[in-house]
Design a protein around this motif. Structure first.
Motif, PDB file in Angstrom:
ATOM      1  N   ASP A 311       0.806  -1.218   0.000  1.00  0.00           N
ATOM      2  CA  ASP A 311       0.000   0.000   0.000  1.00  0.00           C
ATOM      3  C   ASP A 311       0.842   1.271   0.000  1.00  0.00           C
ATOM      4  OD1 ASP A 311      -2.575  -1.250   0.020  1.00  0.00           O
ATOM      5  OD2 ASP A 311      -2.156  -1.846   2.093  1.00  0.00           O
ATOM      6  N   VAL A 389      -3.231   8.024   4.519  1.00  0.00           N
ATOM      7  CA  VAL A 389      -4.121   7.367   5.473  1.00  0.00           C
ATOM      8  C   VAL A 389      -3.526   6.019   5.903  1.00  0.00           C
ATOM      9  CG1 VAL A 389      -6.375   6.236   5.657  1.00  0.00           C
ATOM     10  CG2 VAL A 389      -6.207   8.556   4.715  1.00  0.00           C
ATOM     11  N   HIS A 390      -2.984   5.297   4.949  1.00  0.00           N
ATOM     12  CA  HIS A 390      -2.345   4.011   5.248  1.00  0.00           C
ATOM     13  C   HIS A 390      -1.146   4.205   6.187  1.00  0.00           C
ATOM     14  CE1 HIS A 390      -0.182   0.266   4.771  1.00  0.00           C
ATOM     15  NE2 HIS A 390       0.826   0.908   4.220  1.00  0.00           N
ATOM     16  N   ARG A 392      -0.617   6.646   8.221  1.00  0.00           N
ATOM     17  CA  ARG A 392      -1.072   7.066   9.550  1.00  0.00           C
ATOM     18  C   ARG A 392      -1.340   5.833  10.406  1.00  0.00           C
ATOM     19  NH1 ARG A 392      -5.017  12.305   8.164  1.00  0.00           N
ATOM     20  NH2 ARG A 392      -3.339  13.499   7.201  1.00  0.00           N
ATOM     21  N   SER A 393      -1.910   4.802   9.792  1.00  0.00           N
ATOM     22  CA  SER A 393      -2.136   3.555  10.532  1.00  0.00           C
ATOM     23  C   SER A 393      -0.813   2.927  10.944  1.00  0.00           C
ATOM     24  CB  SER A 393      -2.928   2.557   9.684  1.00  0.00           C
ATOM     25  OG  SER A 393      -4.301   2.832   9.785  1.00  0.00           O
ATOM     26  N   GLU A 397       0.034   2.226  14.800  1.00  0.00           N
ATOM     27  CA  GLU A 397       0.281   0.833  15.176  1.00  0.00           C
ATOM     28  C   GLU A 397       1.691   0.628  15.731  1.00  0.00           C
ATOM     29  OE1 GLU A 397      -0.810  -1.208  11.574  1.00  0.00           O
ATOM     30  OE2 GLU A 397      -2.918  -0.646  11.859  1.00  0.00           O
TER      31      GLU A 397
END
Lengths: 464, 242
Positions: A311, A389-390, A392-393, A397
């Motif tokens: 991603d 957005v990816h 940010r995860s 995490e």
């Protein structure tokens, strides 16, 4: 998500979190004015020359597809590229990270006995901190791109991929030249023509005397081993052809499979970057010129780690055009220094954290309002908002429990059930008094809070 | 037509008048409005702040809540955008392909208000009367994620009595960006400052847009300036009739 065994790259980072660095930049009225003027001009030019092409969407799709194919088969393309380079007499070196690249290049330069090298603008060398490494070895690197020269003479840092001195206006540039350029006319004016002429005189002398050049490359053709430099001032052509030793520093993602593929990128790049139909100088060389020794240093520095994330890997399609910087409302207001890494703007916010590892660049993925302009203007269709957005995860995490993560968890529990949610928002009416008097940190400095309603929508609907 | 209203959490909790306006407008156009009671929030804030795992139960709840709906209408480009462009991805990434499939089906039935009026119902004149000077801010997600283009403007142009003025730099983000407004508050308010200046330069009495979230941010700035400019959701402008 971690990618074991994939070394992260060095990043040339300032270490200041984006929100803090941005706050400083936002208070600089001259900077805001310089940036707004410059980005508006380039943006408008770009829109004109992109709009006139009936097949822009197809070109863009082709650019993305070619790059994706290269990334999917990068191992094969790189080996082919190395073979082609070697067979034409170029020495190929592989560098895992910034330190290794700097060591290789410094050794090559030292072996020539020179104390000075000339450089064609290269983001890869900024990324690895080459000038600093050379200085430590007693070698002075002279930037020959006008904007890079301004940055270098002013002891400044680049704030833009394409226009490194975008944060300076011509009066500031004149002052830098008067102060730092040896033998410059003390009455130099801020007329752009006079400034260019002063730089030209200064550089011409370097071109004629310095014997080692360092370049980057916009593209490498895997099939033939050709390297391509796209530029506007002719300094590149000088650096590539005059010195006896040429060292080219190339990120491993810079390849295109074949000569024909360049047709797509030589249309996409100038229109997206400078807003020109065609750039003034495109230099292509396949092997050294007569009497020249040529080296190519292939740099990973976090690119393989980036490639490992399905991603995030599309960030490696980037051809460094800076259309996303020029269009970004955040970049336009903060400038490039606030990003604290070599690559600023929207592409920097997705590329830098991946190259260095998100833990070393945790605020950049949040440095965007996700307005989506960057995706619209990207000539290789990198979906930067989704990638932000990816990432940010990946940042959240990688952290332990924080007050924010606890609040998000609680809110998720409440919002996953309509009865719990209905009960929570019914309490909003008790906030009617508070909203005007109790400030919400981060919100209330410049914005009033809305007055919560006496009745929620769902309660109104129930009683209807 | 039987229309399921996806009212959105923000409108439900803070801007119920926008929900009421949407109901009144759709009913005036002769449609039956239902409000599935199981709905809460699309989870966009969780996704966009980096908590996709926490968004998953919200995606599931949303899909369940609207399972029976033929057509779903939201007075928000951003929330409709999340349903259409994020839900299936979140489900798939978290190992729930069945939910992803269901979310894709929900997405196909979901429309932002102006899309629904212009594309599905084929109306631009909704019989509204609004004798005020109005300027329109196209919100980023409606513009670039949903590509609503000038549909909201088509609706506004057909309003009787309206004095619609163009907003300079209309397509530039207002600086809200969800939690961006809090995490990067200085940058967010710098963007807001340029947006409020543009709004004030039009001399409009009312600023309208298709998203209550952006309006909350711009409206908060206009209110702080004591500018006297009101913010109204597109649905609230269109709700007014003689």
């Amino acid at each position: 998500m971690t990618f074991l065994g994939m070394p992260a790259g060095g990043g040339n980072l300032t270490g200041t979190p984006f929100p803090k660095a941005a706050r400083g930049a936002l208070g600089d009225a001259q900077l805001r004015r310089n940036l707004a003027k410059a980005t508006t001009t380039i943006r408008t030019k770009r829109a004109g020359v992109v709009g006139e092409l009936p097949d822009w969407a197809e070109l863009r799709a082709a650019g993305a597809a070619i790059k994706d194919e290269v990334l999917a088969n990068l191992d094969e393309h790189l080996v082919r590229f190395e073979e082609a380079l070697t067979s034409r007499g170029t020495h190929v070196h592989w560098a895992r990270d910034a330190d290794e690249a700097n060591r290789i290049i410094t050794d090559l330069v030292k072996a020539t006995g020179t104390r000075e090298v000339i450089k064609v603008k290269s983001m890869a060398t900024v990324e690895i901190g080459l000038n600093e490494a050379l200085a430590d070895a007693g070698v002075h690197a002279v930037e020959t791109d006008l904007a890079e020269l301004i940055v270098q003479l002013g002891n400044d840092k680049s704030s833009h991929i394409l226009v490194p001195a975008i944060h300076r206006n011509r009066t500031e540039i004149r002052d830098v030249f008067r102060r730092e350029m040896p033998g410059v006319d003390p009455d130099l004016t801020d007329d752009p023509r006079a400034l260019a002429e002063a730089a030209r005189r200064h550089l011409r002398q370097k071109f004629m005397t310095v014997d080692v050049a360092i370049s980057g490359a916009n593209f490498g053709v895997a099939e033939t081993g050709a390297l391509v430099v796209v530029e506007s001032e002719g300094n590149g052509r000088m650096c590539l052809t005059l010195p006896r030793t040429l060292i080219s520093v190339v990120g491993i993602e810079k390849l295109v499979p074949s000569w024909r593929d360049l047709e797509v990128f030589l249309q996409l790049l100038p229109r997206s970057s400078t807003g020109e139909r065609m750039n003034p100088y495109t230099s292509v060389w396949t092997g050294p010129t007569e009497g020249q020794t040529s080296h190519v240093v292939l740099v990973d520095n976090g690119r393989t780690a980036t490639l490992a994330d399905p991603d995030g890997r599309a960030a490696l399609r980037c051809i460094r055009c800076s259309a996303c910087l020029n269009s970004c409302p955040v970049y336009e207001r903060t400038g490039g220094h606030a990003y604290g890494s070599t690559y600023p703007g929207p592409i920097g916010a997705v590329l830098s954290p991946q190259l260095t590892g998100v833990d070393r660049n945790p605020t950049l993925p949040f440095a965007s309002s996700l307005c989506g302009v960057c995706y619209d203007v990207c000539p290789v269709a990198i979906d930067i908002p989704s990638m932000l957005v990816h990432l940010r995860s990946r940042v959240t995490e990688s952290k332990r429990t924080t007050p924010e993560s606890t609040a998000m968890r609680a809110l998720s529990w409440v919002m996953s059930d309509a009865r719990r949610w209905g009960r929570l928002i019914r309490l909003g009416k008790f906030g009617r008094l508070a909203s005007r008097h109790v400030p919400l940190p981060g919100w209330s400095a410049a914005r009033d809070l809305p007055l919560p309603p006496k009745q929620t929508f769902r309660d109104w609907w129930e009683t209807r | 037509m039987r229309v399921a209203l996806f009212v959105t959490c923000l409108v439900d909790a803070l801007f119920p008048d926008v929900g009421k306006a949407t109901v009144h407008l759709l009913e005036r156009l002769g449609h039956e409005v239902v409000v599935p009671s199981g709905q809460t929030c699309c989870g966009q804030m969780h996704v966009n702040t980096g908590y996709q795992g926490q968004a998953l139960p919200l995606v599931r709840n949303h899909v369940d809540a609207f399972e029976q709906a033929d057509v779903i209408v939201a007075p928000s480009g951003s929330c409709a955008g999340s349903v259409r462009h994020q839900h299936a991805d979140v489900a798939r990434k978290h190992g729930d392909p069945k939910l992803a499939e269901a979310a894709e089906d929900t997405a196909k039935r979901t429309f932002e208000l102006s899309e629904f009026l212009v594309d599905v119902l084929g109306v631009t004149d909704v019989g509204a009367y609004f004798p005020h000077r109005v300027t329109y801010h196209p919100t980023c997600h409606s513009l670039r994620m949903l590509k609503v283009r000038d549909k909201p403007l088509q609706l506004l142009r057909a309003v009787e009595g309206i004095d619609l003025v163009e907003l300079p730099g209309a397509e530039t983000c207002c600086g809200f960006g969800g939690t961006f407004a809090l995490k990067n508050s200085a940058t967010s308010t710098a963007m807001l400052g340029d947006k409020t200046s543009a709004v004030l330069s039009t001399g409009a009495d009312v600023l309208t847009a298709g998203d209550s979230s952006c309006l909350m941010h711009i409206g908060g700035g206009l209110s702080r300036l004591r500018s006297g400019v009101r913010t109204l959701h597109l649905a609230q402008v269109l709700e007014n009739a003689r």
